[in-house]
Scaffold this active site. Structure first.
Site, PDB file in Angstrom:
ATOM      1  N   LYS A 150       0.850  -1.188   0.000  1.00  0.00           N
ATOM      2  CA  LYS A 150       0.000   0.000   0.000  1.00  0.00           C
ATOM      3  C   LYS A 150       0.890   1.244   0.000  1.00  0.00           C
ATOM      4  O   LYS A 150       1.818   1.351   0.823  1.00  0.00           O
ATOM      5  CB  LYS A 150      -0.890   0.008   1.239  1.00  0.00           C
ATOM      6  CG  LYS A 150      -1.915  -1.116   1.287  1.00  0.00           C
ATOM      7  CD  LYS A 150      -3.063  -0.881   0.327  1.00  0.00           C
ATOM      8  CE  LYS A 150      -4.206  -1.852   0.561  1.00  0.00           C
ATOM      9  NZ  LYS A 150      -5.347  -1.581  -0.337  1.00  0.00           N
ATOM     10  N   LYS A 246     -14.503  -7.800  -6.050  1.00  0.00           N
ATOM     11  CA  LYS A 246     -14.728  -7.935  -4.611  1.00  0.00           C
ATOM     12  C   LYS A 246     -16.218  -8.144  -4.374  1.00  0.00           C
ATOM     13  O   LYS A 246     -17.048  -7.395  -4.900  1.00  0.00           O
ATOM     14  CB  LYS A 246     -14.259  -6.686  -3.848  1.00  0.00           C
ATOM     15  CG  LYS A 246     -12.756  -6.454  -3.882  1.00  0.00           C
ATOM     16  CD  LYS A 246     -12.388  -5.176  -3.128  1.00  0.00           C
ATOM     17  CE  LYS A 246     -10.892  -4.936  -3.112  1.00  0.00           C
ATOM     18  NZ  LYS A 246     -10.540  -3.646  -2.453  1.00  0.00           N
TER      19      LYS A 246
END
Length: 332
Positions: A150, A246
């Site tokens: 990230k 997702k």
């Protein structure tokens, strides 16, 4: 036979803060749905996400709005017609899959025409932090098959280099979570290639990703926030090489299966991802994992405590839950 539906808010404490470019969380808040019909119980979980205008309160209210429909026997198709794609619908949809599986005595994989889930490489996420801290976290996972780092716009070169220097071997996903500009991508382009970045995930804000259509690159770039359901696919052609599916965005496994087929037919590579969730939120997504080039289902690994018998990680390989946990045709 009538059903009963129960929905509740569950909160899971994290082992460590989870930081991305949009902020930090120390707990995972989910909605858990249980649907009972006779001797069978189906379960599902969804993670309301503020980025998409959702909250625990709004999700529970949305579930309450379709309670009568579900308790009177509505199937997954009727659910999709009555409720928009959301974390709330995800929880109900997957509870219905689990219930159907147990009533039929067949696995969800068999019902959906998919192979049974097996252990699969799943990304281990290195959260956003100071480069030295990111390096320390990456060094503990340097031998796994796949890492996800990230980053934000503050110093992504240092953040990525810190991870790659101590973990030279794993495949690497870089995820700015919409925090970059097209100029940052251009500036870092050669560095990203030299760092052997396998996938760049949603670098630009969803509303600004048209700029990718004019950006020629050998990099694989994946849509996440820009993709929710099949309705979003066409506008992603020419901008992205991959799409991240997702279940909290698709509103459950039902839509995710359709989306995966349509995305592959349009030439997109697949990634299957997740929110920070318990194993109950992850196991349904594992039904799609065998279809994907990249799998990022490490949400439960961030929890201080997960369901007993849930998924397990061994050296970066995510292993399915025990028999009877969800969707395998066995009552737990």
């Amino acid at each position: 036979m009538l059903r009963t539906l129960d929905a509740r808010h569950d909160r899971y404490r994290l082992k460590a803060p989870f930081r991305i470019s949009r902020g930090v969380k120390t707990e995972a808040d989910v909605v858990t749905v249980t649907i009972r019909q006779g001797d069978h119980v189906g379960r599902g979980e969804g993670v309301p996400y503020s980025r998409y205008g959702e909250s625990i309160e709004s999700a529970l209210a949305a579930i309450e709005n379709v309670r009568d429909l579900i308790e009177e026997g509505a199937d997954r198709g009727a659910l999709a017609a009555a409720m928009p794609a959301s974390a709330a619908r995800n929880a109900i949809d997957n509870a219905l899959w689990d219930l159907e599986s147990k009533r039929a005595g067949r696995s969800v994989a068999a019902l959906a025409g998919l192979p049974d889930p097996v252990a699969i490489p799943s990304a281990i996420t290195i959260g956003l932090d100071a480069p030295q801290a990111m390096a320390a976290a990456a060094s503990r996972a340097a031998d796994v098959p796949l890492l996800k780092v990230k980053v934000d716009a503050s110093d992504p070169r240092a953040q990525i280099a810190a991870v790659r220097d101590v973990a030279p071997d794993p495949r690497l996903i870089v995820d700015p979570n919409e925090s970059w500009t097209i100029d940052i991508i251009a500036e870092l382009h050669d560095f990203l290639i030299a760092a052997r970045v396998d996938l760049l995930e949603q670098p630009l804000p969803a509303g600004a990703d048209a700029a990718l259509a004019d950006f020629a690159t050998p990099l694989s770039i994946c849509a996440d926030e820009s993709l929710h359901t099949t309705r979003d696919l066409e506008q992603l052609v020419g901008r992205y090489s991959h799409v991240n599916i997702k279940l909290d965005k698709t509103g459950g496994l039902t839509e995710a299966l359709v989306l995966a087929r349509m995305a592959k037919a349009r030439g997109f590579g697949l990634m299957v991802g997740c929110m920070v969730a318990s194993s109950l939120g992850i196991v349904p997504a594992m039904a799609l994992a065998g279809e994907a080039e990249f799998v990022d289902l490490d949400g439960p690994l961030w929890l201080a405590e997960d369901y007993e018998g849930g998924v397990t990680d061994i050296a970066g390989m995510l292993h399915p839950a025990r028999k009877g946990f969800w969707g395998d045709g066995v009552s737990g």
